[in-house]
Scaffold this motif. Structure first.
Motif, PDB file in Angstrom:
ATOM      1  N   ASN A  11       0.821  -1.203   0.000  1.00  0.00           N
ATOM      2  CA  ASN A  11       0.000   0.000   0.000  1.00  0.00           C
ATOM      3  C   ASN A  11       0.860   1.261   0.000  1.00  0.00           C
ATOM      4  O   ASN A  11       0.556   2.219  -0.711  1.00  0.00           O
ATOM      5  N   VAL A  12       1.921   1.264   0.792  1.00  0.00           N
ATOM      6  CA  VAL A  12       2.819   2.427   0.820  1.00  0.00           C
ATOM      7  C   VAL A  12       3.369   2.690  -0.571  1.00  0.00           C
ATOM      8  O   VAL A  12       3.367   3.826  -1.057  1.00  0.00           O
ATOM      9  N   LEU A  64       3.828   7.896   8.004  1.00  0.00           N
ATOM     10  CA  LEU A  64       3.501   7.457   6.647  1.00  0.00           C
ATOM     11  C   LEU A  64       2.118   7.942   6.228  1.00  0.00           C
ATOM     12  O   LEU A  64       1.937   8.410   5.102  1.00  0.00           O
ATOM     13  N   SER A  65       1.162   7.848   7.127  1.00  0.00           N
ATOM     14  CA  SER A  65      -0.191   8.289   6.779  1.00  0.00           C
ATOM     15  C   SER A  65      -0.217   9.796   6.515  1.00  0.00           C
ATOM     16  O   SER A  65      -0.927  10.252   5.624  1.00  0.00           O
ATOM     17  N   ARG A  66       0.583  10.561   7.261  1.00  0.00           N
ATOM     18  CA  ARG A  66       0.652  12.012   7.029  1.00  0.00           C
ATOM     19  C   ARG A  66       1.334  12.331   5.707  1.00  0.00           C
ATOM     20  O   ARG A  66       0.847  13.154   4.929  1.00  0.00           O
ATOM     21  N   VAL A  67       2.461  11.685   5.443  1.00  0.00           N
ATOM     22  CA  VAL A  67       3.211  11.942   4.214  1.00  0.00           C
ATOM     23  C   VAL A  67       2.381  11.560   2.982  1.00  0.00           C
ATOM     24  O   VAL A  67       2.369  12.284   1.982  1.00  0.00           O
ATOM     25  N   ASP A  73      -6.033   3.209   8.454  1.00  0.00           N
ATOM     26  CA  ASP A  73      -6.840   2.125   7.897  1.00  0.00           C
ATOM     27  C   ASP A  73      -6.517   1.918   6.419  1.00  0.00           C
ATOM     28  O   ASP A  73      -6.414   0.781   5.954  1.00  0.00           O
ATOM     29  N   ASP A  74      -6.326   3.009   5.686  1.00  0.00           N
ATOM     30  CA  ASP A  74      -5.950   2.890   4.274  1.00  0.00           C
ATOM     31  C   ASP A  74      -4.624   2.160   4.124  1.00  0.00           C
ATOM     32  O   ASP A  74      -4.454   1.344   3.222  1.00  0.00           O
ATOM     33  N   LEU A  75      -3.671   2.453   5.006  1.00  0.00           N
ATOM     34  CA  LEU A  75      -2.369   1.791   4.935  1.00  0.00           C
ATOM     35  C   LEU A  75      -2.476   0.301   5.205  1.00  0.00           C
ATOM     36  O   LEU A  75      -1.772  -0.498   4.592  1.00  0.00           O
ATOM     37  N   THR A  76      -3.336  -0.077   6.111  1.00  0.00           N
ATOM     38  CA  THR A  76      -3.407  -1.482   6.503  1.00  0.00           C
ATOM     39  C   THR A  76      -4.394  -2.303   5.677  1.00  0.00           C
ATOM     40  O   THR A  76      -4.316  -3.522   5.667  1.00  0.00           O
ATOM     41  N   THR A  77      -5.320  -1.630   4.963  1.00  0.00           N
ATOM     42  CA  THR A  77      -6.315  -2.378   4.187  1.00  0.00           C
ATOM     43  C   THR A  77      -6.276  -2.085   2.693  1.00  0.00           C
ATOM     44  O   THR A  77      -6.685  -2.915   1.899  1.00  0.00           O
ATOM     45  N   PHE A  81      -7.836   3.086  -2.505  1.00  0.00           N
ATOM     46  CA  PHE A  81      -7.963   2.940  -3.947  1.00  0.00           C
ATOM     47  C   PHE A  81      -9.401   2.673  -4.365  1.00  0.00           C
ATOM     48  O   PHE A  81      -9.831   3.103  -5.412  1.00  0.00           O
ATOM     49  N   ARG A  82     -10.128   1.952  -3.543  1.00  0.00           N
ATOM     50  CA  ARG A  82     -11.522   1.664  -3.877  1.00  0.00           C
ATOM     51  C   ARG A  82     -12.385   2.911  -3.822  1.00  0.00           C
ATOM     52  O   ARG A  82     -13.438   2.963  -4.430  1.00  0.00           O
TER      53      ARG A  82
END
Length: 117
Positions: A11-12, A64-67, A73-77, A81-82
């Protein structure tokens, strides 16, 4: 089934590319947020992270979520993109690499021009 490290890493990488960031730029931004002296993450760290070979602490996930401008949740799931109107473009990685090369070539031409002037 992927491990959490592999899921986050994939995801990253996808979010980094979607945001038009190079691995070097991600490393610099992460260093500014996570390192006391602002020292950039080395390319090996970014590579290991994106390939799922590195674990994360909560401070790193938060940075990472800030950058990348996504939620934890987006990072882990990968749900980010959906939510997008257009699908992820597979050629974005190639485009980002070509832009990085063009930028480096432009800097070299500037240096060459300065030395010949």
């Amino acid at each position: 089934m992927d491990t959490i490290e592999q899921t986050v890493g994939k995801n990253v990488k996808a979010y980094r590319i979607a945001r038009g960031l190079t691995g070097r730029e991600l490393g610099q931004r992460m260093g500014a947020l996570c390192h006391k002296e602002g020292k950039a993450w080395p390319p090996q760290t970014v590579y290991m992270m994106e390939s799922g070979e590195r674990s994360f602490n909560i401070a790193e996930l938060s940075a990472l979520s800030r950058v990348l401008e996504v939620t934890l949740d987006d990072l882990t799931t990968g749900d980010w993109f959906r939510k997008q109107a257009t699908p992820f473009e597979p050629n974005a990685l190639l485009r980002a690499k070509l832009e990085e090369i063009a930028h480096e070539a432009s800097k070299l031409l500037d240096i060459q021009h300065q030395t010949t002037s």
